[in-house]
Scaffold this active site. Structure first.
Site, PDB file in Angstrom:
ATOM      1  CE  LYS A 236      -3.844  -1.160   2.287  1.00 46.01           C
ATOM      2  NZ  LYS A 236      -3.085  -0.950   0.768  1.00 46.01           N
ATOM      3  CG  ASP A 264       0.329  -1.881   0.722  1.00 45.12           C
ATOM      4  OD1 ASP A 264       1.109  -1.084   0.653  1.00 45.12           O
ATOM      5  OD2 ASP A 264      -0.737  -2.059   0.152  1.00 45.12           O
ATOM      6  CD  GLU A 290       1.037  -4.361  -1.678  1.00 46.57           C
ATOM      7  OE1 GLU A 290       0.983  -5.559  -1.303  1.00 46.57           O
ATOM      8  OE2 GLU A 290       0.347  -3.590  -2.117  1.00 46.57           O
ATOM      9  CD  GLU A 317      -0.965  -0.245  -4.856  1.00 47.31           C
ATOM     10  OE1 GLU A 317      -0.654  -1.177  -4.171  1.00 47.31           O
ATOM     11  OE2 GLU A 317      -1.844   0.537  -4.477  1.00 47.31           O
ATOM     12  CG  ASP A 340      -3.579  -1.522 -10.974  1.00 46.03           C
ATOM     13  OD1 ASP A 340      -3.667  -1.472  -9.796  1.00 46.03           O
ATOM     14  OD2 ASP A 340      -3.982  -0.920 -12.135  1.00 46.03           O
ATOM     15  CG  HIS A 367      -3.165  -3.247  -6.888  1.00 48.06           C
ATOM     16  ND1 HIS A 367      -3.853  -2.167  -7.391  1.00 48.06           N
ATOM     17  CD2 HIS A 367      -3.460  -2.833  -5.509  1.00 48.06           C
ATOM     18  CE1 HIS A 367      -4.479  -1.326  -6.687  1.00 48.06           C
ATOM     19  NE2 HIS A 367      -4.344  -1.755  -5.280  1.00 48.06           N
TER      20      HIS A 367
END
Lengths: 442, 442
Positions: A236, A264, A290, A317, A340, A367
């Protein structure tokens, strides 16, 4: 006197037909914010939750259909209310007839002339339809005694396209285009199914990379991921650039050069910021970025993708429906498609998305994580591999080792690969005791 | 003993602060499907409804804030549940502080780290935020003793931009861009306000054109519209091309050449179909085509707009948020922007949309009708005229003569123009007896 057959025949007929008895709902919440599992730049304190649907019948076979919408806490009650609002559409219906035409049911729900005003085809109401559709697929797979992916891979190309609504897609994907894709994949189905059963499907792990973890935990989890056989991890990013540079350095050192590291941003940036941030992260050989910005913003993603190439942009997602996926593909706004299991209206819409991705030759890397998303989405990737794209190249399913213990048939991920599930169903059934223990008190 | 001031001062201070006491909700449904009012190609049988929010305080002034989401029937209970879920965000808060920083409250609600998963910024949860935000604007306007449009036009450019969240907009509209637009409109504000108070704002009527009406009713209503002073009408199209050609012929004959006739397909077509259909309608000098296809489809609208030019494409009533409006403007996918008072997250987001439209020089012709949409949206167009675009050229507010009798301050439309409302508030307060009489029984 009436002739006896005309009275008794319909009654006997009626008794032979199994009906949907109930659509039960559950508001299930896990207190994950306490441990900062799942923390990222936009979601600092999620309480992973499920708005859960359970469909029962009077078939007497003890089989139920389970499905859910993954949420991150507050508002899960609203999502449950939306699922409950769909009960009148399924109660009392002939189980066999509904399960034999899930494409028809999908259209009926999604195009309902009054409900669609609440979207159309987006947000709470659309995801609620997904939960019901997925619960019905779970029921169908259990009744067929197969895992969902094998239910789907046993269908003919014609049966598969009947599940898909091509409305609003025909400028890039017609029914005939879809049939051509599926027919091209037919000859290799058996061989790929056997590969899947012996080798599984590649996974990557997000476990090391949550923003709430300190550097030593990041380092340790990266090393564990590599030792566990993962060839890709994800971090992240997006809260603080200096932190991100430091954390990527730690991850790269811990993983070595052979491991792919994706990042992400969880929608944190505007266009200019995304481009500047990614320039600063370029030295770390990023596998993809992402959700660099708002998930509705086709044009912004396209501009970012052009600016940061060859680093691919990944998103999906939070993509509300197949029309958004279509546009991202048309505009070159994503190079990795992350569908997703519970964001769109269930299995049927995700088949449309898989077909769109195949049409554009874009890899699907779903995801997962959350609550039960790994359990659900693996079936879609495996169906894609066997019957749609026919390829696992450049494709990985996200894996987060979290909350699987609450499911009746938890995923099996070993050596960095998802094992093909063999249990009947869609993987979406939670343990009864977990439903009870984590029931949200209003 | 404690010193008396440190005890009594906070208590007296506390008693002087007015707090939000309650967020009441109402599920209000009118049985409009019985008369086919509101029938179109996608919505054959709407029951016009409102998921209604009513905010009370302990200020002792008897003033309440009212807001709502317009829906067309089933699912209104889900929309009500979403509004109710927002109660914890407003209950007990300092009324003056909240009303003085509605931009801050908007950000708090829209970017709530858990709720946003249910959108983000779209569908049921986003519209629920709109109802609460609009109810607070209604309260603020009542407390100031002014109609909402005059509350807004009394704000400085700096105060206006503070209401707007520029996140995800900065690639086309920054805070400085917005300030420049608002400052450019400042010198003419007083003059335009006086024009508005004497001449009102232009309207067009959709009353003649519902699909469920027969030809003689269409003919009669067209003639009545012209006699009433309207210079534009709108017809629903998209169910059957032969019918549309016949109905447009009737309307053109009834209205004469001097009246603009727009058509509205309510998302009925795919790209190719839209282009073919509009080619067939070209002889009738169509003022615009509204919602030719899926409202999320920026690229499809852009393609249709290019193909049918110079006929303008109009859309917006189903556009989920400011990011979608931004893209439609960037892509040239709409030439007429139809914002809606209850689709996005309330007044604040619609100010962002007005600023985007002004940046691109695109006229805003709001969607109205439904339940209370005319009452609500007129304030936004009048604010736009006085303080944002500074122009009413090419701009008309939709008018449908329907359900106004349920509102405390119904719109006044005469001679084809909306009279500027003078009553304090946002126009969104329904009569207590209507709330009671049309309360939906579960």
């Amino acid at each position: 006197m009436s002739p006896p057959t005309s009275v008794t025949e319909p009654i006997r007929q009626e008794m032979l037909v199994a009906r949907i008895l109930a659509l039960h709902t559950h508001d299930v919440r896990f207190p994950t914010s306490l441990s900062l599992d799942g923390s990222d730049a936009m979601n600092p304190d999620p309480d992973y939750s499920a708005a859960y649907a359970r469909i029962t019948t009077d078939a007497g076979d003890g089989l139920e259909g389970h499905g859910f919408v993954f949420t991150i806490g507050r508002g899960n009650d609203v999502q449950v209310a939306a699922i409950r609002a769909l009960a009148p559409y399924v109660l009392g219906r002939d189980v066999d007839a509904v399960l034999a035409d899930l494409g028809g049911l999908w259209r009926e729900l999604v195009h309902d002339s009054q409900l669609r005003w609440l979207g159309p085809e987006k947000g709470v109401m659309h995801m609620a339809i997904g939960a019901v559709v997925n619960a019905l697929w779970d029921l169908r797979a259990k009744r067929e005694g197969k895992p969902l992916w094998q239910v789907l891979t046993a269908l003919s190309p014609e049966e598969i396209v009947d599940l898909v609504d091509f409305r609003y897609l025909t400028d890039v994907l017609t029914r005939d285009d879809a049939l051509a894709i599926l027919r091209a994949a037919e000859p290799g189905r058996a061989q790929r199914e056997s590969v899947l059963l012996t080798e599984g499907y590649p996974a990557y792990t997000t476990t090391p990379g949550w923003l709430g973890y300190d550097d030593s935990k990041l380092d340790r989890l990266c090393r564990e991921a590599v030792a566990d056989g993962f060839t890709q991890i994800k971090l992240k990013v997006g809260a603080d650039l200096d932190d991100d540079v430091r954390r990527l350095g730690i991850a790269r050192a811990a993983c070595g050069d052979g491991v792919r590291i994706a990042v992400d941003a969880n929608q944190r940036w505007d266009v200019g910021e995304a481009i500047r941030w990614m320039a600063a992260l370029r030295p770390f050989d990023v596998a993809w970025v992402e959700e660099p910005t708002n998930p509705d913003d086709v044009l912004a993603h396209a501009e970012i993708a052009r600016a940061i190439a060859p680093v691919p942009v990944a998103t999906g997602e939070h993509m509300a429906n197949r029309v958004m996926f279509k546009q991202f593909l048309q505009a070159g706004a994503l190079q990795v498609l992350q569908l997703d299991a519970t964001r769109v209206a269930g299995v049927n819409e995700n088949i449309a998305v898989l077909l769109l991705a195949a049409k554009f030759g874009v890899p699907v890397c779903p995801h997962a994580g959350g609550v039960g998303l790994c359990e659900a989405v693996q079936h879609l990737s495996m169906f894609d591999f066997v019957a749609v794209s026919g390829s696992a190249e450049g494709r990985v399913i996200e894996f987060v080792d979290h909350l699987h213990e609450h499911f009746v048939t938890p995923v099996e991920v070993h050596g960095g690969r998802y094992h093909a599930p063999k249990a009947p169903g869609a993987g979406t059934e939670m343990l009864a005791r977990s439903l009870a223990e984590y029931a949200h008190e209003r």
